[in-house]
Scaffold this motif. Structure first.
Motif, PDB file in Angstrom:
ATOM      1  N   LYS A  24       0.827  -1.205   0.000  1.00 30.66           N
ATOM      2  CA  LYS A  24       0.000   0.000   0.000  1.00 30.66           C
ATOM      3  C   LYS A  24       0.866   1.261   0.000  1.00 30.66           C
ATOM      4  CE  LYS A  24      -4.078  -2.160   2.039  1.00 30.66           C
ATOM      5  NZ  LYS A  24      -4.989  -2.275   3.201  1.00 30.66           N
ATOM      6  N   GLN A  25       2.027   1.166   0.649  1.00 30.62           N
ATOM      7  CA  GLN A  25       2.960   2.296   0.581  1.00 30.62           C
ATOM      8  C   GLN A  25       3.438   2.499  -0.851  1.00 30.62           C
ATOM      9  OE1 GLN A  25       2.592   4.140   3.615  1.00 30.62           O
ATOM     10  NE2 GLN A  25       4.769   4.451   3.248  1.00 30.62           N
ATOM     11  N   ALA A  26       3.734   1.390  -1.532  1.00 30.94           N
ATOM     12  CA  ALA A  26       4.155   1.494  -2.935  1.00 30.94           C
ATOM     13  C   ALA A  26       3.049   2.083  -3.798  1.00 30.94           C
ATOM     14  CB  ALA A  26       4.564   0.117  -3.458  1.00 30.94           C
ATOM     15  N   LEU A  27       1.810   1.861  -3.413  1.00 32.37           N
ATOM     16  CA  LEU A  27       0.664   2.383  -4.159  1.00 32.37           C
ATOM     17  C   LEU A  27       0.606   3.908  -4.130  1.00 32.37           C
ATOM     18  CD1 LEU A  27      -1.804   1.433  -5.776  1.00 32.37           C
ATOM     19  CD2 LEU A  27      -3.081   1.303  -3.633  1.00 32.37           C
ATOM     20  N   ASN A  28       1.394   4.529  -3.255  1.00 36.11           N
ATOM     21  CA  ASN A  28       1.446   5.990  -3.213  1.00 36.11           C
ATOM     22  C   ASN A  28       2.006   6.593  -4.500  1.00 36.11           C
ATOM     23  OD1 ASN A  28       0.305   6.298  -0.676  1.00 36.11           O
ATOM     24  ND2 ASN A  28       2.267   6.169   0.387  1.00 36.11           N
ATOM     25  N   LEU A  29       2.492   5.740  -5.395  1.00 36.95           N
ATOM     26  CA  LEU A  29       2.906   6.217  -6.717  1.00 36.95           C
ATOM     27  C   LEU A  29       1.798   6.988  -7.434  1.00 36.95           C
ATOM     28  CD1 LEU A  29       4.749   3.051  -8.046  1.00 36.95           C
ATOM     29  CD2 LEU A  29       5.780   5.305  -7.785  1.00 36.95           C
ATOM     30  N   ARG A  30       0.563   6.691  -7.066  1.00 35.49           N
ATOM     31  CA  ARG A  30      -0.579   7.319  -7.741  1.00 35.49           C
ATOM     32  C   ARG A  30      -0.669   8.820  -7.463  1.00 35.49           C
ATOM     33  NH1 ARG A  30      -4.021   8.401  -3.794  1.00 35.49           N
ATOM     34  NH2 ARG A  30      -3.699   7.324  -1.818  1.00 35.49           N
ATOM     35  N   THR A  31       0.151   9.328  -6.542  1.00 29.12           N
ATOM     36  CA  THR A  31       0.023  10.734  -6.136  1.00 29.12           C
ATOM     37  C   THR A  31       1.059  11.643  -6.796  1.00 29.12           C
ATOM     38  OG1 THR A  31       1.489  10.486  -4.209  1.00 29.12           O
ATOM     39  CG2 THR A  31      -0.848   9.998  -3.892  1.00 29.12           C
TER      40      THR A  31
END
Length: 470
Positions: A219-226
């Motif tokens: 989920k931390q890696a999912l911060n790419l969306r920002t």
């Protein structure tokens, strides 16, 4: 014999396969980069489809693109996003470092698809009323902001849809084993040597916690969306685009994919560096390392069946040897270990591709295709291996309770609970003497009348050793 048509780009004429939806720029790139003979990952192509549809919608809302062309581009781009034209994207991974060739590949394919929908033929980009790959599909964009934006879209999509669900399945499966086996006691091991007892449920609870932390890391890696680069165009200044373009693209993408995408806070940083990807892949590497701990412990605990630990029985999935009949190997665990080798290697690729002077040069990173190829491969391997680990191993994993009891009885470290009663030095002597005599701690203590039998049984109860004393 192959048939070709002649098309032109800004560098002149090119021969293009007659049935290809792409044009001269793509054909030139195919000719220039016969390197790996592996195209850019399909997830990136689908991400480009989503992105080009969002860009067309944004340009329509801003009054930059007429409704007829916008509708045709969006319909064509959606087909690309759905994977209907993957074979039309032949450009090699090892191409121009900004991904210009892939961006133009997308522009040309979408333009030709759109023109077919408008009643024009393939290659009609110069016809009045037709869709042009640069002027319309690429309106308000540059390869320098579209390729990295597609990287974010592709990575976020597969992390959300594939990696996180499989890691959550793994966490749940391990937690269920922890609950089911919480009353079974086994010997603990530190430094590969016998230690004090621990419940099997505690061991698997630890594995479940690692898997839970892996979900957090994903989920931390999912911060790419920002940190989407779209709107920065050539060098992060936004030349040739509308100031509201990026926000509208992000809104359209969020609606399409159910993931909240955000424009980069600082476009020059986002386009010049790829620190967000280096950091995110660090999370993937850590997940890989966590999975190796779980997989390796299980394969060692299942080693044997007669001449090693064998506290666990691993499900037999295939014959283990072409020469030794009846041999069964921990093949699922081994596949997880190999995945980790690859992911750790991919981390080096992603990190190197982000280095100043290698990938990141002044206003642009020029190693993006290899970076996203490695990144997406890591996600795919981790997601798939976690799912296989659950389905092929954890679900049917069993504990050999008798073997656990046998090893506890034989362990010299059972003497640890006697240290508060007889002192550390005498306890150490008991352990050494029991080893020399080939007997158990319990039997030696009985023979030497160290404690009354009832007290000795209480002191050497393995279950009580696994629970904090009040």
């Amino acid at each position: 014999m192959p048939q070709f048509r002649t098309e032109r780009d800004t560098m002149g004429e090119m021969q293009v396969p007659a049935d290809a939806l792409y044009g001269a720029s793509t054909a030139r790139a195919v000719d220039n980069f016969p390197i790996s003979f592996e195209p850019v990952p399909a997830a990136m192509i689908h991400a480009f489809g989503h992105l080009k549809a969002a860009c067309a919608e944004a340009n329509r809302q801003l009054g930059k693109l007429d409704g007829k062309r916008a509708d045709a581009i969006i319909a064509a781009a959606n087909e690309v996003a759905e994977g209907k034209h993957d074979q039309q994207f032949p450009v090699d991974i090892y191409q121009t470092g900004s991904g210009t060739s892939t961006n133009m590949n997308a522009n040309e394919v979408i333009a030709n698809l759109a023109n077919e929908k408008l009643g024009f033929g393939v290659g009609a980009k110069g016809t009045e009323g037709a869709v042009h790959p640069n002027d319309h599909v690429n309106m308000g964009q540059s390869s320098n902001d579209t390729f990295p934006t597609a990287m974010h879209i592709a990575a976020a999509k597969v992390i959300k849809e594939n990696l996180i669900p499989n890691l959550e399945r793994l966490q749940q499966a391990l937690a269920e084993k922890a609950t089911a086996w919480d009353k079974i006691v086994k010997i603990g091991r530190t430094h590969l040597m016998d230690a004090t007892p621990i419940r099997v449920g505690q061991v698997f609870g630890g594995y479940a916690a690692q898997a839970e932390y892996a979900v957090v890391r994903a989920k931390q890696a999912l911060n790419l969306r920002t940190n989407l680069e779209i709107g920065g165009t050539a060098v992060g200044t936004g030349i040739n685009t509308h100031p509201q373009f990026a926000a509208k693209v992000c809104a359209a993408l969020s609606k399409q994919l159910g993931i909240e995408f955000e424009e980069a806070a600082n476009h020059p940083e986002a386009q010049a560096a790829k620190d967000a990807f280096v950091s995110a892949h660090g999370e993937l590497k850590t997940i890989a390392v966590s999975l190796t701990k779980i997989a390796n412990d299980i394969r060692l605990l299942g080693s044997g069946p007669r001449c090693s630990i064998f506290e666990l029985s691993l499900p037999a999935t295939q014959p283990g040897s072409s020469i030794m009949p009846g041999k069964v190997n921990p093949v699922i665990c081994e596949s997880v270990m190999q995945v980790a080798c690859r992911v750790i290697g991919n981390d080096a690729t992603v990190t190197t591709a982000g280095l100043g002077g290698v990938g990141s040069l002044f206003e642009l990173n020029v190693a993006m295709p290899v970076m996203i190829d490695a990144f997406l491969e890591s996600i795919k391997l981790l997601a798939n291996s976690a799912g296989v680990f659950v389905d092929k191993l954890v679900k049917d994993l069993e504990v050999n309770e008798e073997r656990c009891r046998e090893l506890i009885d034989q362990s010299l470290m059972m003497v640890t609970s006697l240290a508060p009663v007889v002192g550390y030095e005498q306890a150490a002597t008991l352990a050494k003497d029991a080893f020399k005599q080939g007997t158990t701690i319990r039997q030696l203590c009985l023979d030497r009348k160290i404690l009354p039998e009832a007290e000795l049984d209480k002191a050497l109860d393995p279950d009580s050793m696994t629970r904090p004393q009040a």
